[in-house]
Scaffold this active site. Sequence first.
Site, PDB file in Angstrom:
ATOM      1  N   HIS A  60      74.433  64.929  16.134  1.00  0.00           N
ATOM      2  CA  HIS A  60      74.666  63.849  16.803  1.00  0.00           C
ATOM      3  C   HIS A  60      76.021  63.117  16.515  1.00  0.00           C
ATOM      4  O   HIS A  60      75.938  62.746  15.174  1.00  0.00           O
ATOM      5  CB  HIS A  60      73.640  62.660  16.727  1.00  0.00           C
ATOM      6  N   HIS A  62      80.041  60.997  17.804  1.00  0.00           N
ATOM      7  CA  HIS A  62      80.848  60.218  18.581  1.00  0.00           C
ATOM      8  C   HIS A  62      82.211  60.628  18.278  1.00  0.00           C
ATOM      9  O   HIS A  62      83.077  59.988  17.649  1.00  0.00           O
ATOM     10  CB  HIS A  62      80.717  58.601  18.702  1.00  0.00           C
ATOM     11  N   GLN A 155      77.499  54.341  27.529  1.00  0.00           N
ATOM     12  CA  GLN A 155      77.516  53.551  26.447  1.00  0.00           C
ATOM     13  C   GLN A 155      76.793  52.104  26.948  1.00  0.00           C
ATOM     14  O   GLN A 155      76.189  51.305  26.215  1.00  0.00           O
ATOM     15  CB  GLN A 155      78.846  53.268  25.760  1.00  0.00           C
ATOM     16  N   HIS A 213      70.346  58.279  23.319  1.00  0.00           N
ATOM     17  CA  HIS A 213      70.088  57.102  22.307  1.00  0.00           C
ATOM     18  C   HIS A 213      68.877  56.428  22.846  1.00  0.00           C
ATOM     19  O   HIS A 213      68.856  55.999  23.827  1.00  0.00           O
ATOM     20  CB  HIS A 213      71.373  56.279  22.507  1.00  0.00           C
ATOM     21  N   GLU A 216      67.039  52.335  19.395  1.00  0.00           N
ATOM     22  CA  GLU A 216      68.159  52.105  18.299  1.00  0.00           C
ATOM     23  C   GLU A 216      68.122  50.724  18.180  1.00  0.00           C
ATOM     24  O   GLU A 216      69.013  49.888  18.491  1.00  0.00           O
ATOM     25  CB  GLU A 216      69.694  52.587  18.539  1.00  0.00           C
ATOM     26  N   ASP A 312      76.824  60.863  13.364  1.00  0.00           N
ATOM     27  CA  ASP A 312      76.823  59.806  14.351  1.00  0.00           C
ATOM     28  C   ASP A 312      78.284  59.276  14.414  1.00  0.00           C
ATOM     29  O   ASP A 312      78.916  59.160  15.585  1.00  0.00           O
ATOM     30  CB  ASP A 312      75.796  58.728  13.921  1.00  0.00           C
ATOM     31  N   TRP A 318      81.708  51.705  14.028  1.00  0.00           N
ATOM     32  CA  TRP A 318      80.740  51.166  13.469  1.00  0.00           C
ATOM     33  C   TRP A 318      80.475  51.745  12.183  1.00  0.00           C
ATOM     34  O   TRP A 318      79.674  51.081  11.442  1.00  0.00           O
ATOM     35  CB  TRP A 318      79.472  52.057  14.542  1.00  0.00           C
TER      36      TRP A 318
END
Length: 429
Positions: A60, A62, A155, A213, A216, A312, A318
Site C-alpha cells: 500500500h 501513494h 481520492q 481505502h 480509515e 502508505d 500526510w
Amino acid sequence: MDLIIRRAVLPPSAAQPNVFVDIGIEGGRIAAVEPTLAATAREEIDANGSLVTPPFVDAHFHMDATLSYGLPRVNMSGTLLEGIALWGELKPHLTQEALVARALQYCDWAVARGLLAIRTHVDVCDERLLAVEALLEVKRRVAPYMDLQLVAFPQDGLLRSADAFDNLKRAIAMGVDVVGGIPHFERTMADGAESVRLLCEFAAGKGLRVDMHCDESDDPMSRHIETLAAQTHRLGMQGRVTGSHLTSMHSMDNYYVSKLLLLMREAGVAAIANPLINITLQGRSDTYPKRRGMTRVPEMMAAGIDVAFGHDCVMDPWYSLGSGDMLEVAHMGLHVAQMTGIDAMHACFDAVTANAARILGLERYGIEPGCDANLVVLDARDAVEAIRLRAARLAVVSRGKVVSRAPAARAQLSLEGRPAEVDFKLHRG
Ligand code: FE2
C-alpha cells in the site's frame, strides 16, 4: 550459473537455526537451493550466515504524492484532513516530468532497501489523469527491476467527486491494474455502501482485483468493510479483494468484530494496515486515553485473514518521514500491535514479505527452484534481528542481477579495554 549466494540462512530461521544453504541462480530464476552447491558461477556472494529473503513487498503506497514534501507548503497540523486539503492544493501544479522524476527517485531508494514490488494507489480525481499517465510511464521504466502495480484511487470520493467513476474507468482502460475506492469519504454511509457495490461490480465484470481505502476513521460505526466482504462473497471474488487501513475496527465493539472477522474470512478479503501512518493520523481528536488506531492485526491473522503492512506515505502531504524501508514499517507495526511474542515478530516480517506478495498476486515469489531470482541479503542472522536493527541490505538481487550493495552497520570504538568495533548483534562467550 550466473550467480551463487553461499552460506545463506533462509526464513523462517527460528525453525532451522544455523542451517546454511547455497542458492544458485540462472537465467533470472532460482535454479537450485542446496546445502552445498557443487556448481560454479560467474559471480558469487558469501552470505556468511546472513539471512537471505525474498524481497520486501509494499502492499500500500501513494507514489503520485511521494517526495513532494513542502510543495507547496508543509502540513502544519500533521492531520489527515489537512493532508487531503494540501494534496488538493498541489494537484493543479503537478507536472508529469516532476511526478515521474520523484517516483523514479523513490524507486531508487526502494531498490536500495530491497523493496522490489509496490502496489501504489494513483489519484484519478483529475480530468487530465496526469498522475495516471506519469505512473504508467514509471511502471514501464522500472519494469526491468521492479514490479509496480497501480490502483485507480478516487481520492475525493467516487460519488462525491464529479466524473470520478468515468475517470476511474478511463484509468483502467489505460492500463491501471486494480480498482480502488474510499467509501468512508463519501457524503453518507449509504453512498459509501453504494460506492463499494458499484466498484466491486465493475471490477468483477473486468476480472480485476479490488483494493479500497476502507474505514480509515476513528468512527466505530464506519463499517464499509462489512459491505466489502458481502459484495466480495456475492460476486464470487474471493481472494481478489483487499481492505486497506480498516482503522475503525480498532474502535469497534468486540462482539461485532467477532462476526466481522468471520465474514472477512468467508469472503477471502485481505487486510492491509499502515502502521506508520495509522499511529500518527488516528486518534487525533482524542484527549486521553488516546487510541492507537491501527486495525486488529493479530486478531485478523488468528482468524486466517491475510494481513500485510504497507508504508502508505513517504515525504508527502500526510507524512514527512520515511525512506522506503519496510523493516521500519514492520518495526512500527510490531510495536503498535504489541506483537512481541516470537511467532508474532516473525509474522510481522511476513507482513512485509510473503503476505504482501500474496495480496498483490505475485507469481514465482520465494526462494525455491523455479522462483524469480529476486533476493535480499540482510546484515542479520534472522528475521527478528533484521527488524530490530532495520538491518542493512548488503546485496539486493533483482531478476538474477545484483542491483544494489550497501555496507554493514558498524561503529569503531576508541575505548580502553573494550572491543575495537561493535555490530549491534548479541555475541555470547
Ligand atoms: Fe493510503
